[in-house]
Write a protein that holds these residues in place. Structure first.
Motif, PDB file in Angstrom:
ATOM      1  N   VAL A 267     -15.691  -1.812 -26.105  1.00 13.59           N
ATOM      2  CA  VAL A 267     -14.507  -1.018 -25.761  1.00 13.59           C
ATOM      3  C   VAL A 267     -14.517   0.309 -26.519  1.00 13.59           C
ATOM      4  N   ALA A 268     -14.837   0.241 -27.810  1.00 17.84           N
ATOM      5  CA  ALA A 268     -14.892   1.462 -28.624  1.00 17.84           C
ATOM      6  C   ALA A 268     -15.981   2.405 -28.122  1.00 17.84           C
ATOM      7  N   ALA A 269     -17.129   1.847 -27.729  1.00 21.08           N
ATOM      8  CA  ALA A 269     -18.229   2.675 -27.229  1.00 21.08           C
ATOM      9  C   ALA A 269     -17.858   3.359 -25.923  1.00 21.08           C
ATOM     10  N   ALA A 270     -17.192   2.628 -25.030  1.00 18.38           N
ATOM     11  CA  ALA A 270     -16.773   3.212 -23.751  1.00 18.38           C
ATOM     12  C   ALA A 270     -15.781   4.350 -23.972  1.00 18.38           C
ATOM     13  N   LYS A 271     -14.827   4.126 -24.868  1.00 16.46           N
ATOM     14  CA  LYS A 271     -13.847   5.179 -25.169  1.00 16.46           C
ATOM     15  C   LYS A 271     -14.512   6.386 -25.807  1.00 16.46           C
ATOM     16  N   LYS A 272     -15.457   6.127 -26.694  1.00 16.23           N
ATOM     17  CA  LYS A 272     -16.154   7.212 -27.382  1.00 16.23           C
ATOM     18  C   LYS A 272     -16.924   8.074 -26.386  1.00 16.23           C
ATOM     19  N   ALA A 273     -17.656   7.419 -25.480  1.00 18.73           N
ATOM     20  CA  ALA A 273     -18.414   8.159 -24.468  1.00 18.73           C
ATOM     21  C   ALA A 273     -17.481   8.967 -23.583  1.00 18.73           C
ATOM     22  N   PHE A 274     -16.379   8.366 -23.197  1.00 21.59           N
ATOM     23  CA  PHE A 274     -15.443   9.036 -22.292  1.00 21.59           C
ATOM     24  C   PHE A 274     -14.796  10.242 -22.964  1.00 21.59           C
ATOM     25  N   ILE A 275     -14.359  10.077 -24.218  1.00 23.00           N
ATOM     26  CA  ILE A 275     -13.643  11.155 -24.910  1.00 23.00           C
ATOM     27  C   ILE A 275     -14.584  12.309 -25.245  1.00 23.00           C
ATOM     28  N   VAL A 276     -15.775  11.994 -25.767  1.00 24.98           N
ATOM     29  CA  VAL A 276     -16.710  13.058 -26.136  1.00 24.98           C
ATOM     30  C   VAL A 276     -17.109  13.880 -24.916  1.00 24.98           C
ATOM     31  N   THR A 277     -17.424  13.199 -23.819  1.00 17.67           N
ATOM     32  CA  THR A 277     -17.823  13.940 -22.619  1.00 17.67           C
ATOM     33  C   THR A 277     -16.645  14.680 -21.998  1.00 17.67           C
TER      34      THR A 277
END
Length: 643
Positions: free
Chosen positions: A173-183
């Protein structure tokens, strides 16, 4: 008309898979059980139509071939004359990408039949794969820069779903959010860049925009060249902001931090995202607008070149220290995308000057096959040993012969060893860099050495070293649905380097003669072999030498292993600065001023209601008194007016 139908059918198949499996997959038993077969068959149909379209395009290509708008219709019209048109643009780059995306996606679909067959959300998994593939295909055929932005965001959404597929794991979940926010941060720059180029170019259509902004005699070029901010022209700002969006998707420094964490998704997803689809979107975007970069603002290419080579070297150093096999491959992806980026950066426009452009897309093409092979091979290994860590592996060559041979082929290809595919594309990149910027060439040469070292560090640790995995694993090497993609991708990694790529894909549509300079190849191949031999010496057998080297390097090794503490820097900036100086004051204002204002209104309303509620007491005497008081008031007012 035939090409138009082929494009629509290519896109319709994965979209149908998403709609069918996404809407009905969980409620229908037969769809739930057959989701993998349905999704794979529809992906095979998409690949069939994409192959017909791409092969017909390249076989019919002429030296003066131009880009084709297959169809276009106006979706949104703005008063200023700008419009968002939905259409399909077919040229050498998009034709190549259609073929690569559909083939790699098909291999992932087939591999997943065995890898994911026991998963509870099997139908949802294949639905997400369909959505991702549809999004990427829509991106590569977009004829309008706003259209590509819409598919760009759809790719981001679908990758979010795939990275966070195991939503019961907090790390996923943290990885998905991180990818989404950074991009998303990067995509904000992309959007501003689109608006800047569209406003001054007076169009969002790629061909019109390129024609106007790459023509130094056009009024649009004059207007965007005169406009400036902070001493930098609007054209330069627009192109750099567009590149910012591409750097986010392609995980270029410093927007790379989402990529290693994206390994939390299923391993076949990693093959799809990190091979030919999401991470190369930034390379594709720069290639699509390349005439503007190269002709109108060549200085922006210098920035792209140096960011690309720094990202390549930076990621290669980190990959040498990682122990999670998927993270090693993730940093390898970042490094190889850096090669593609700096190849675009050192390229010129037209004829032999565009060798870097052709080399970049050639490496994108070959990288798709050997990198997806590496990830799918990693998936088979993880499926066997139930761990991502290299320390839990070793001696697997006898127990996984097909995986072993295919993984070795991919390692040789990415290391630039002839005659494998990666050798030809990497040599083309190095040659272009040598001709244009020797400093970048020597940095790339050292990075190539590191690539061979960390890939064979991985290879020897997994398949040689000391036997650590269970020899009687019940899964064996996996099902044939997992083995067949490995075999096909291994064949592609061996043969596809012999394609005379630059004769088909160039900056101006005109073929560039393919040639191989044997003398030039001596240095990179020698360094690649030295990297392999060094890895063999350190990792073929269990040894304390690597630990001794790590101890000798001391804090420098720890600095690299901890990824130069870039994540910690972002955490500090986010928590100590943004949260403390922006988020917390904003929260206080929201709670005490905004909410307080409306709370005051509520209290005033309540007070007023309590004060006036006696007016509606239900007592006839009170109503009669109000009635006569009203009559007296009206009579007094009438008497005053008449007087």
């Amino acid at each position: 008309m035939q090409n138009t139908n082929l494009v629509l059918l290519t896109l319709a198949s994965p979209l149908l898979a998403f709609l069918l499996l996404g809407i009905f997959g969980s409620s229908s038993n037969w769809l739930k059980k057959g989701a993998g077969i349905i999704g794979t068959l529809l992906m095979a149909v998409s690949f069939f139509f994409a192959s017909q379209l791409s092969l017909a395009y390249f076989l019919n290509q002429t030296p003066n071939h131009t880009q084709q708008i297959l169809f276009s219709y106006t979706w949104l019209q703005f008063g200023s004359g700008l419009s968002i048109d939905m259409g399909a643009l077919l040229d050498a780059t998009s034709a190549m990408m259609l073929l690569v995306v559909t083939f790699i996606s098909l291999m992932v679909h087939v591999f997943s039949l065995g890898y994911m067959h026991n998963d509870e959300r099997f139908a949802s998994y294949y639905a997400y794969l369909g959505l991702f593939t549809f999004s990427m295909l829509g991106l590569v055929i977009s004829a309008n820069i706003f259209q590509i932005y819409m598919f760009w965001e759809l790719v981001g959404v679908s990758s979010f779903l795939l990275i966070g597929y195991y939503f019961n794991k907090q790390s996923a979940v943290a990885a998905a959010k991180k990818a989404f926010i950074v991009t998303r941060f990067a995509d904000l720059g992309f959007l501003i860049g689109i608006l800047t180029l569209g406003y001054y170019g007076e169009s969002f259509d790629f061909l019109t925009l390129i024609g106007r902004l790459s023509d130094v005699q056009s009024p649009q070029f004059a207007a965007i060249g005169v406009a400036s901010f902070a001493g930098i022209s609007a054209l330069t700002w627009g192109l750099l902001l567009v590149f910012m969006g591409g750097a986010g998707k392609s995980a270029m420094f410093p927007l790379h931090i989402w990529l290693p964490d994206a390994m939390e998704g299923p391993t076949p997803v990693s093959a799809l995202i990190h091979a030919a689809t999401m991470v190369v979107a930034g390379v594709f975007l720069v290639a699509r607008l390349f005439p503007i970069f190269a002709i109108a603002a060549p200085h922006t290419l210098d920035i792209i070149a140096y960011i690309g080579i720094f990202s390549a070297l930076f990621a290669a150093l980190i990959a040498c220290t990682q122990t999670d096999i998927k993270r090693v491959l993730a940093y390898s992806t970042m490094s190889q995308i850096g090669f593609m980026m700096f190849a675009l950066g050192v390229s010129g426009y037209g004829a032999e000057n565009g060798a870097g452009f052709s080399a970049s897309l050639f490496h994108l093409f070959t990288h798709a096959f050997f990198k997806s092979l590496l990830f799918l091979g990693a998936g088979a290994i993880i499926h066997y040993v139930h761990s991502n860590e290299m320390e839990d592996m070793g001696g697997l060559r006898k127990h996984m012969p097909i995986t072993h041979i295919s993984f070795l082929i991919a390692c040789l290809a990415i290391s630039g060893i002839p005659p494998f595919a990666g050798f030809f594309s990497k040599e083309a990149i190095l040659h272009a860099a040598y001709q244009s910027n020797p400093a970048i060439y020597y940095m790339a040469l050292f990075t190539s050495f590191l690539t061979a070292f960390y890939m064979f560090r991985l290879y020897f640790s997994i398949f040689w070293s000391t036997q650590k995995a269970a020899q009687d694993n019940a899964h064996g090497e996996g099902t044939w649905s997992m083995k067949i993609p490995l075999i096909l991708l291994a064949i592609a990694s061996v043969l596809f380097g012999f394609i005379p790529f630059s004769e088909y894909v160039s900056t101006d549509g005109k073929p560039i003669a393919t040639h191989l300079d044997v003398l030039f190849s001596i240095a990179p191949v020698t360094l690649g072999v030295l990297g392999i031999l060094l890895a063999k010496q350190l990792y073929q057998k269990a040894s304390v030498k690597p630990q001794k080297i790590a101890l000798a390097l001391g804090s420098a090794y720890g600095f690299v292993k901890n990824k130069f503490y870039i994540d910690e820097v972002y955490q500090y900036i986010t928590k100590k600065m943004l949260f403390a100086w922006v988020a917390r004051p904003a929260a206080w204002i929201d709670k005490n001023i905004i909410d307080g204002f409306y709370l005051l209104l509520a209290q005033l309303t309540q007070f007023s209601s309590v004060y006036i509620k006696g007016i509606q007491s239900g007592k006839v005497q009170a109503y009669a008194m109000y009635f006569f008081a009203g009559i007296l008031s009206l009579a007094s007012l009438l008497f005053y007016v008449l007087k």
